[in-house]
Design an enzyme around this catalytic site. Structure first.
Site, short mmCIF file in Angstrom:
data_model
loop_
_atom_site.label_atom_id
_atom_site.label_comp_id
_atom_site.label_asym_id
_atom_site.label_seq_id
_atom_site.Cartn_x
_atom_site.Cartn_y
_atom_site.Cartn_z
N SER A 29 40.57 57.20 111.10
CA SER A 29 41.59 56.19 110.84
C SER A 29 41.05 54.80 111.23
O SER A 29 39.97 54.43 110.79
CB SER A 29 42.85 56.55 111.62
OG SER A 29 43.96 55.86 111.11
N ASP A 73 46.11 63.51 102.95
CA ASP A 73 46.20 62.18 103.57
C ASP A 73 46.56 61.16 102.50
O ASP A 73 45.74 60.85 101.63
CB ASP A 73 44.85 61.84 104.22
CG ASP A 73 44.85 60.49 104.93
OD1 ASP A 73 45.87 59.76 104.84
OD2 ASP A 73 43.85 60.17 105.58
N HIS A 87 47.53 62.62 107.16
CA HIS A 87 46.54 61.75 107.78
C HIS A 87 46.13 62.24 109.16
O HIS A 87 44.98 62.11 109.57
CB HIS A 87 47.11 60.33 107.86
CG HIS A 87 46.19 59.37 108.52
ND1 HIS A 87 44.95 59.06 108.01
CD2 HIS A 87 46.31 58.63 109.65
CE1 HIS A 87 44.35 58.18 108.80
NE2 HIS A 87 45.16 57.91 109.80
#
Lengths: 396, 396
Positions: B163, B330, B363
């Site tokens: 991320s 995601d 995610h």
């Protein structure tokens, strides 16, 4: 008839229209699904076109979450925009007002003329606020039926709507099967997913976190504008799609050449767009109504309320022909949810047309020009009208 | 070596760890990308394992938006949870502390021990608040480099993160190419999409709409807890996926058999989960820091900052080997974004392994147990270590 095969998306406008009001349940209040009662109830509605002598050409249009009865035409010649589905409703348009009598009413719990939490409670002389009963999609439809009865329509040629309007379409089809000849649920679902509930819940929390909300009792002061704006911004993200946002905004900056390295002003166009949508919404919508309509959508579960948990059992009650459409980039009510409802309809031997339309604009696609959708709706209504005419002829 | 082919996800814990602090830029402040300067700067960091004599076994782990330096082990034996990537870091784990020297530091602008908006500005003796300079991912990495220099590491065996941690990985690879032997960007992107910016913007607006936020000046009173909780709820929706939410919550009710027909209490488990996550976050995170780290993520654009708008040009600066992984569900940083970065890397002749991992958890999947990911990272580091050993041998 094949006049719509080469359907032109243009058509003309229904012209000037007027919002009308129908009040009922004054003596005998409406019993709503929560077990509480509500009355009197006023529905704001509009009609376009003329009801024919046999009352077989009425089409009920059902609006989405924050829509209203103003689906087509304009109130004043100075109006900058027509009603919300003007591209679909009018002479020569798919919902052809030269042929059909179109009805659109604002949902119960709304704030566009229909009785809702901002309305005055006759028992107290003050706005209902949170004392307004929690409303379901079933309650909305029950109220609409009162209007349809009042208008002298025994059987609707069609019920048509997208998103929460589509939920009302589905509800109509199983709640009053005798009254529905055909149904067009667009970009919708038989039950709100956890993801859809999650977005609505965060939007509600944004409103309820605003001190101005004051437990829903704010009508003497300012409304919780900050919270409502944030709620609307959340909604707007779900109405678009990753691809739509990339094409519409990408990383383009708003009125600047460089990022601001600050927080107050919007750097990116997408930020500016969301802020603008949030602000605009605050001027036209009531925060409590937003709580009520989102809750109705979250509670919606056709399978449990009409089929003991089974979509097949729920649609066993339906008798009409269906045209179901989903949109490829709609991630709020993705195509798999439409496919599941279509399967459940088919298992009941219902006549169902289904299409997943390629559209990059996300959930909102049902509100945007789409020649394929327009043509399909036009032909679908044409078939329903032909059926109605045949039955009329037999009845004579 | 193939000891990781049959990699077991278990391993053992690094045990008790301690947060450390490194203060620098006291005499000569750090010049940040906005053009402003900041100093002194303190970085909170932790290390696990031992740096070898040739200082070739250091792996820098980079945390996501609201993470911190506590990536593994525990502070007190009574801690209910270990560090955030404990499943990946420890003896016998992919980031094997028997072999590697793992470093993890809290980002500048954060609130977990590193200098950020809640820190006291030495110039005023009061918390910075919004007078803290807006920070970029580049600034975070610049500060990390000072720490790495301080620790005596000339070249990192690897930089690893997911991320916003993955953004830092990418930034490291092109900003300090001589210092990076290999890089593992997970569930990340070379630039924030309009959709990702949109979610962050709404989260920021939720905070800034809270009257307690007070223009960022709230450290003498209560923090804007309501706004921050809503912001966190928005974030949590994006960390999951439609399927994950369906499996985890579906429409199950929370501690009740019937819907409540009310607004105060959560009806659905997903609502209860989001409310809980929002509340929990308020206790551990500073609202201003949330504004700063989301802004850094939104501003991140490796292509513009290092390649004049071209990803290929940006990665022309990189020299390391890459392992890129995306996760099928995601939708915050979808696989197509990872594919694009991999193509740009390959056009530069870089050694790149890429995998899209099937994962239903959205995610957040990079934080969850995944035997395939663990095995790939273990083998990838093993290769990098072998390269380093060869070079060491040649240098002797």
């Amino acid at each position: 008839m094949s006049e719509y095969v080469e359907h032109s998306p243009s058509g003309t406008s229904v012209g000037r229209v007027e919002k009308q009001f129908f009040t009922f349940a004054a003596d005998e209040p409406l019993l709503v699904e929560s077990g509480r009662s509500l009355g009197p109830v006023t529905l704001a509605y509009e009609t376009y076109g003329r009801l024919n002598a046999s009352a077989t050409n009425a089409v009920l249009v059902l609006h989405a979450l924050t829509g209203d009865s103003h689906a087509a035409g304009y109130y004043e010649t100075s109006d900058s925009k027509p009603g919300w589905w003007d591209l679909m409703i009018g002479p020569g348009k798919p919902l052809d007002t030269d042929r059909y009598f179109i009805i659109c009413s604002n949902v119960v719990g709304g704030c566009m003329g229909t009785t809702g939490p901002a309305s005055v409670d006759p028992a107290t002389g003050r706005p209902y606020g949170l004392s307004f009963p929690v409303i379901t999609v079933g309650d909305m439809v029950q109220a609409q039926k009162c209007l349809i009865d009042h208008l002298g329509v025994g059987r609707l040629l069609s019920v048509v709507g997208g998103s929460m309007g589509g939920m009302q379409v589905l509800e109509w089809s199983v709640r009053y099967p005798d009254m529905v000849r055909s149904a067009v649920p667009l970009a919708t679902t038989t039950k709100h997913s956890a993801l859809a509930i999650a977005f609505n819940e965060v939007a509600r929390q944004a409103i309820m976190a605003d001190p101005a909300w004051n437990g829903g009792d704010y009508y003497d002061g300012e409304q919780p504008a900050h919270g409502l704006a944030v709620a609307r911004m959340i909604g707007h993200i779900t109405y678009l799609s990753d691809e739509a946002m990339r094409q519409k905004f990408d990383r383009r900056l708003q009125d600047r050449c460089e990022i601001s390295f600050a927080f107050e002003e919007a750097d990116f166009q997408v930020e500016s767009y969301l802020r603008y949508q949030g602000q605009k919404f605050v001027d036209r919508f009531d925060a409590n109504s937003f709580l009520y309509v989102t809750k109705a959508a979250d509670y919606f579960n056709l399978e449990s309320s009409h089929g003991c948990g089974s979509a097949v059992a729920a649609f066993a009650k339906a008798q009409c022909r269906f045209l179901v459409a989903s949109f490829s980039s709609d991630w709020l009510y993705p195509t798999y949810q439409s496919r599941a409802m279509v399967q459940a309809m088919k298992k009941n031997g219902l006549d169902v047309s289904f299409v997943e339309l390629e559209a990059k604009w996300g959930h909102d696609a049902f509100l945007l020009p789409n020649a394929r959708l327009s043509g399909m709706i036009a032909r679908f209504l044409d078939r329903a009208a032909a059926d109605a005419a045949k039955e009329d002829a037999r009845a004579l």
